[in-house]
Design an enzyme around this catalytic site. Sequence first.
Site, PDB file in Angstrom:
ATOM      1  N   ASP A  16     -15.045  39.348  -8.684  1.00  0.00           N
ATOM      2  CA  ASP A  16     -15.989  39.004  -9.757  1.00  0.00           C
ATOM      3  C   ASP A  16     -17.135  39.998  -9.857  1.00  0.00           C
ATOM      4  O   ASP A  16     -17.385  40.581 -10.911  1.00  0.00           O
ATOM      5  CB  ASP A  16     -16.613  37.618  -9.523  1.00  0.00           C
ATOM      6  CG  ASP A  16     -15.646  36.494  -9.852  1.00  0.00           C
ATOM      7  OD1 ASP A  16     -14.585  36.774 -10.461  1.00  0.00           O
ATOM      8  OD2 ASP A  16     -15.957  35.337  -9.497  1.00  0.00           O
ATOM      9  N   ARG A  96     -29.999  31.192  -1.689  1.00  0.00           N
ATOM     10  CA  ARG A  96     -30.220  31.790  -3.022  1.00  0.00           C
ATOM     11  C   ARG A  96     -31.645  32.279  -3.278  1.00  0.00           C
ATOM     12  O   ARG A  96     -31.830  33.384  -3.792  1.00  0.00           O
ATOM     13  CB  ARG A  96     -29.786  30.826  -4.133  1.00  0.00           C
ATOM     14  CG  ARG A  96     -28.328  30.359  -4.063  1.00  0.00           C
ATOM     15  CD  ARG A  96     -27.371  31.484  -3.828  1.00  0.00           C
ATOM     16  NE  ARG A  96     -25.968  31.076  -3.938  1.00  0.00           N
ATOM     17  CZ  ARG A  96     -24.945  31.855  -3.658  1.00  0.00           C
ATOM     18  NH1 ARG A  96     -25.156  33.089  -3.233  1.00  0.00           N
ATOM     19  NH2 ARG A  96     -23.707  31.428  -3.789  1.00  0.00           N
ATOM     20  N   ASP A 125     -25.836  27.306  -8.415  1.00  0.00           N
ATOM     21  CA  ASP A 125     -26.318  28.607  -7.966  1.00  0.00           C
ATOM     22  C   ASP A 125     -26.981  29.408  -9.080  1.00  0.00           C
ATOM     23  O   ASP A 125     -27.992  30.067  -8.863  1.00  0.00           O
ATOM     24  CB  ASP A 125     -25.173  29.399  -7.315  1.00  0.00           C
ATOM     25  CG  ASP A 125     -24.798  28.822  -5.956  1.00  0.00           C
ATOM     26  OD1 ASP A 125     -25.698  28.315  -5.268  1.00  0.00           O
ATOM     27  OD2 ASP A 125     -23.608  28.865  -5.596  1.00  0.00           O
ATOM     28  N   SER A 177     -13.138  28.196  -3.772  1.00  0.00           N
ATOM     29  CA  SER A 177     -14.333  29.014  -3.884  1.00  0.00           C
ATOM     30  C   SER A 177     -15.163  28.767  -2.630  1.00  0.00           C
ATOM     31  O   SER A 177     -15.514  27.635  -2.316  1.00  0.00           O
ATOM     32  CB  SER A 177     -15.107  28.618  -5.140  1.00  0.00           C
ATOM     33  OG  SER A 177     -16.439  29.046  -5.016  1.00  0.00           O
TER      34      SER A 177
HETATM   35  N1  ARG Z   1     -22.340  22.696  -3.955  1.00  0.00           N
HETATM   36  C1  ARG Z   1     -23.053  23.541  -3.075  1.00  0.00           C
HETATM   37  C2  ARG Z   1     -24.397  23.869  -3.636  1.00  0.00           C
HETATM   38  O1  ARG Z   1     -24.616  23.691  -4.788  1.00  0.00           O
HETATM   39  C3  ARG Z   1     -22.277  24.754  -2.720  1.00  0.00           C
HETATM   40  C4  ARG Z   1     -22.078  25.768  -3.767  1.00  0.00           C
HETATM   41  C5  ARG Z   1     -21.136  26.765  -3.253  1.00  0.00           C
HETATM   42  N2  ARG Z   1     -20.944  27.896  -4.070  1.00  0.00           N
HETATM   43  C6  ARG Z   1     -19.776  28.543  -4.098  1.00  0.00           C
HETATM   44  N3  ARG Z   1     -19.717  29.642  -4.737  1.00  0.00           N
HETATM   45  N4  ARG Z   1     -18.716  28.073  -3.528  1.00  0.00           N
HETATM   46  O2  ARG Z   1     -25.263  24.290  -2.931  1.00  0.00           O
END
Ligand code: ARG
Length: 399
Positions: A16, A96, A125, A177
Amino acid sequence: MMDIKKVVLAYSGGLDTSVIVKWLQDKYGCEVITYTADLGQNEDLEPIKEKALKVGATKAYIEDVREEFLKDYVMKAFKFGALYEGKYPLATALGRPLITKKMIEIAKKENADAIAHGSTGKGNDQVRFDVSAVALKPDIKVLAPVREWELKSRDEEIEYAKKHNIPVPVTKEKPYSIDRNIWGLSIEAGPLEDPFFEPPEDIYSLTVSPKEAPDEPEYITIDFEEGMPVAINSQRMGLVELVEKANEIAGRHGVGRIDMIENRLVGIKSREIYEAPAAVLLLEAKRSLDELILDRESLHLKDQLAQKYAELVYYGYWFSETREALDAFADVLNKRATGTVKVKLYKGTATAVARKSDYALYSKQLATYDPTDTFNHKYGEAFCYIWGLPLKVLGQIRK
Ligand code: ARG
């Protein structure tokens, strides 16, 4: 279309974000600088840097931020014992804002007009990147190509990559993912999208199956100073080493698997699997210490605010005054959080079984039922009279 000359892209080295490098150049005719942070995802950054330059970045920053991540982000949430919806230790969510802060610093230094990230339009995210960025630099533009590009499937992305000489992974991608850092691993998508589907054993990489875990329990001690873990089995070590060691110990006992349906900020419920052995172990130990040293009202209020704290982190409000104010609250309550907790690890569980502190509010003299008891039982009657008075009055008018 926006006029953009230079972008700082959060680069993972995956398909990506590699396609994004090219796509940004195509679409905006801009220069792309990449930023890759080592948050403990267990990957070599050098090859990622090389790949960034190979796919067209003019500069590629890499940086080990594990110490800063644990000290300035993870430990703040830890001091509260913050868990989103009572379960998720927030590993991804805490990473993040740090990544964004670093990218903004580079954007300032390099005179870039935008930052970019590879998040989709339906996750949390994107919110954390976008919101953190404008909090730190209100005039920055934030680009999220995946939210707007025309590549509708992975096949189209691969086709685009091939056309532009971007290396395409040869091994078949796992259908999940995954986001990983030193505080935990987040797994979603693929077959996990069926909430009635039990995660297969092979999605886990930090924990053994409790079934395969040792048949004998293992006892370890964790020492805390002012709310921070500082030693395992009396051996002092830095935070990075300590958390890595905690991951290893808890992981080999199958501790730290979390399976939940969670509420995303954008209103979607999603199925998430987390692996966070160190987090689950250390949070259990810290909780036990707090029970020993905090007075009732402080402990109860901390628990309420911990929920709020977890929400702020999850919702991308790291760089808010609310979060700073809550940190000040937690700092006060962690001043006396110094002591030792013994935890028993056994077949997927981590249970605090013993705790001590020079600052314990626990008093054996008061609690005991043996003859050394110093509590004056007579006062119990008067206490009950006054405590029950409002309900007595209510009872009288009700009858
Ligand atoms: N649901 C979790 C969060 O919002 C994990 C997100 C994970 N991201 C990913 N690219 N798999 O913090």
